[in-house]
Design a protein around this motif. Structure first.
Motif, PDB file in Angstrom:
ATOM      1  N   GLY A 142       0.811  -1.213   0.000  1.00 53.73           N
ATOM      2  CA  GLY A 142       0.000   0.000   0.000  1.00 53.73           C
ATOM      3  C   GLY A 142       0.839   1.255   0.000  1.00 53.73           C
ATOM      4  O   GLY A 142       0.530   2.228  -0.694  1.00 53.73           O
ATOM      5  N   GLY A 191       2.302   1.904  -3.455  1.00 56.23           N
ATOM      6  CA  GLY A 191       1.365   2.235  -4.509  1.00 56.23           C
ATOM      7  C   GLY A 191       0.851   1.067  -5.310  1.00 56.23           C
ATOM      8  O   GLY A 191       0.075   1.255  -6.247  1.00 56.23           O
ATOM      9  N   VAL A 251      -1.122  -1.288  -4.158  1.00 55.17           N
ATOM     10  CA  VAL A 251      -2.534  -1.220  -3.773  1.00 55.17           C
ATOM     11  C   VAL A 251      -2.735   0.104  -3.043  1.00 55.17           C
ATOM     12  O   VAL A 251      -1.767   0.810  -2.733  1.00 55.17           O
ATOM     13  CB  VAL A 251      -2.944  -2.410  -2.871  1.00 55.17           C
ATOM     14  CG1 VAL A 251      -2.787  -3.728  -3.609  1.00 55.17           C
ATOM     15  CG2 VAL A 251      -2.125  -2.417  -1.583  1.00 55.17           C
ATOM     16  N   SER A 252      -3.966   0.461  -2.772  1.00 59.35           N
ATOM     17  CA  SER A 252      -4.226   1.716  -2.068  1.00 59.35           C
ATOM     18  C   SER A 252      -3.781   1.612  -0.607  1.00 59.35           C
ATOM     19  O   SER A 252      -3.793   0.527  -0.017  1.00 59.35           O
ATOM     20  CB  SER A 252      -5.715   2.058  -2.132  1.00 59.35           C
ATOM     21  OG  SER A 252      -6.480   1.129  -1.382  1.00 59.35           O
ATOM     22  N   ARG A 253      -3.423   2.746  -0.029  1.00 59.81           N
ATOM     23  CA  ARG A 253      -3.003   2.741   1.370  1.00 59.81           C
ATOM     24  C   ARG A 253      -4.170   2.376   2.286  1.00 59.81           C
ATOM     25  O   ARG A 253      -3.975   1.748   3.329  1.00 59.81           O
ATOM     26  CB  ARG A 253      -2.425   4.101   1.755  1.00 59.81           C
ATOM     27  CG  ARG A 253      -1.108   4.417   1.075  1.00 59.81           C
ATOM     28  CD  ARG A 253      -0.378   5.552   1.757  1.00 59.81           C
ATOM     29  NE  ARG A 253       0.885   5.824   1.093  1.00 59.81           N
ATOM     30  CZ  ARG A 253       1.799   6.678   1.524  1.00 59.81           C
ATOM     31  NH1 ARG A 253       1.559   7.389   2.632  1.00 59.81           N
ATOM     32  NH2 ARG A 253       2.920   6.858   0.878  1.00 59.81           N
ATOM     33  N   TYR A 254      -5.340   2.797   1.900  1.00 59.88           N
ATOM     34  CA  TYR A 254      -6.516   2.450   2.694  1.00 59.88           C
ATOM     35  C   TYR A 254      -6.681   0.932   2.756  1.00 59.88           C
ATOM     36  O   TYR A 254      -6.920   0.363   3.830  1.00 59.88           O
ATOM     37  CB  TYR A 254      -7.757   3.099   2.091  1.00 59.88           C
ATOM     38  CG  TYR A 254      -9.028   2.816   2.849  1.00 59.88           C
ATOM     39  CD1 TYR A 254      -9.348   3.537   3.997  1.00 59.88           C
ATOM     40  CD2 TYR A 254      -9.900   1.817   2.421  1.00 59.88           C
ATOM     41  CE1 TYR A 254     -10.519   3.272   4.692  1.00 59.88           C
ATOM     42  CE2 TYR A 254     -11.062   1.541   3.116  1.00 59.88           C
ATOM     43  CZ  TYR A 254     -11.378   2.273   4.246  1.00 59.88           C
ATOM     44  OH  TYR A 254     -12.524   2.005   4.944  1.00 59.88           O
TER      45      TYR A 254
END
Length: 306
Positions: free
Chosen positions: A201, A204, A206-209
């Motif tokens: 995350g 980048g 995957v999303s940090r959320y």
């Protein structure tokens, strides 16, 4: 045994010919050897494997860190030098070695988990003291990774340093646990899988959320393994000191991970909400500005005609 010391290490120290105060009572010496230094038959091999894999992991991953650091110093404009904005001044290349080690560790963890779950003696694997070579390799890679992180990198704060120390201690205690071998390995492996998604995350992929949600959910699943163990196999007479150290460390890590994950999820949601509100306000103000400009232009045109 209490610390999982192999029997061939303990025997010379407790032999009647070498322990003066035990010479008069060989039965007492035998009893101490049986109670204190009585690991499973494969414990000595497990520790040897973990130490060897941990040493190789620490050296190879540490040298990789040094090489990446030198490359970025010579190429400051490289993409690997990009600041990740993670609050620890970490750059992209700082995540390369952790991701590599976590992928390797999670691979061995998955092999151990799915092999144990689908075998007939799954209960003996889950609550017993026997562990496969895949679990030993997984623990060794994790221990070597965190050791080299403390030596070759600048750790971000005391909390992260304490996390690395506890992770190393837990990895070796897993190899000395008298029971719950499969459960404890799976508990730590699920934590590691969540940490891998968190690193992805930040980079980048995957999303940090999603990364923070994954690390929080994986921690809850791991704590669920522990609760399951206490419900199904309690009281367990085979939980030695090493197993209890592992349990306490995993619970403490889990509580901290959940607290941090919840805080980060809330901050991301708040930031997204503020950004959405600001964007909506800008969109609502644009028609007003456009209408005002049109009215002003119409009035200027009318004044010129007049």
């Amino acid at each position: 045994g209490l610390l999982g010391v192999p029997t061939h290490w303990a025997a010379p120290a407790l032999a009647p010919s070498r322990a003066g105060w035990l010479e008069a009572d060989p039965a007492l010496a035998a009893l101490l050897a049986a109670q204190i230094f009585s690991p499973p038959a494969d414990r000595s091999c497990a520790w040897s494997t973990m130490l060897l894999v941990g040493f190789i992991s620490a050296i190879s991953l540490g040298l990789t860190n040094v090489c990446l650091d030198q490359y970025v110093k010579r190429n400051p404009n490289s993409r690997l030098a990009r600041d990740m904005d993670d609050g620890c001044n970490q750059r992209l290349y700082h995540y390369a070695v952790p991701i590599l080690s976590m992928v390797l560790g999670c691979t061995f963890f998955a092999a151990d988990f799915f092999t144990g779950v689908f075998e007939d003696a799954r209960k003996e694997w889950w609550f017993g003291g026997h562990r496969r070579w895949t679990a030993n390799w997984c623990a060794g890679i994790a221990a070597g990774h965190y050791v080299q992180e403390m030596i070759f990198k600048e750790w971000c704060g005391v909390v992260l340093f304490a996390h690395h120390v506890s992770a190393v201690v837990t990895a070796f205690c897993l190899g000395a646990a008298g029971s719950w071998a499969g459960l404890l390995c799976s508990w730590g492996g699920v934590y590691e899988a969540g940490s891998l998604l968190l690193c992805l995350g930040y980079t980048g992929v995957v999303s940090r959320y999603f990364g923070h949600v994954a690390v929080t959910l994986s921690t809850i699943i791991g704590l669920g393994f522990g609760i399951h163990g206490f419900i199904v196999d309690w009281p367990s007479q085979q939980l030695n000191a090493a197993a209890w150290i592992s349990i306490i460390a995993l619970v403490a890590l889990g509580v901290g991970r959940i607290q941090e994950g919840v805080v980060n999820i809330r901050e991301i949601r708040q930031a997204v909400r503020q950004a959405t509100t600001s964007k909506n306000r800008q969109q609502c103000s644009m028609p007003t500005i456009s209408m005002s400009a049109t009215l002003a232009s119409h009035q200027m045109t009318k004044a010129k005609r007049t």
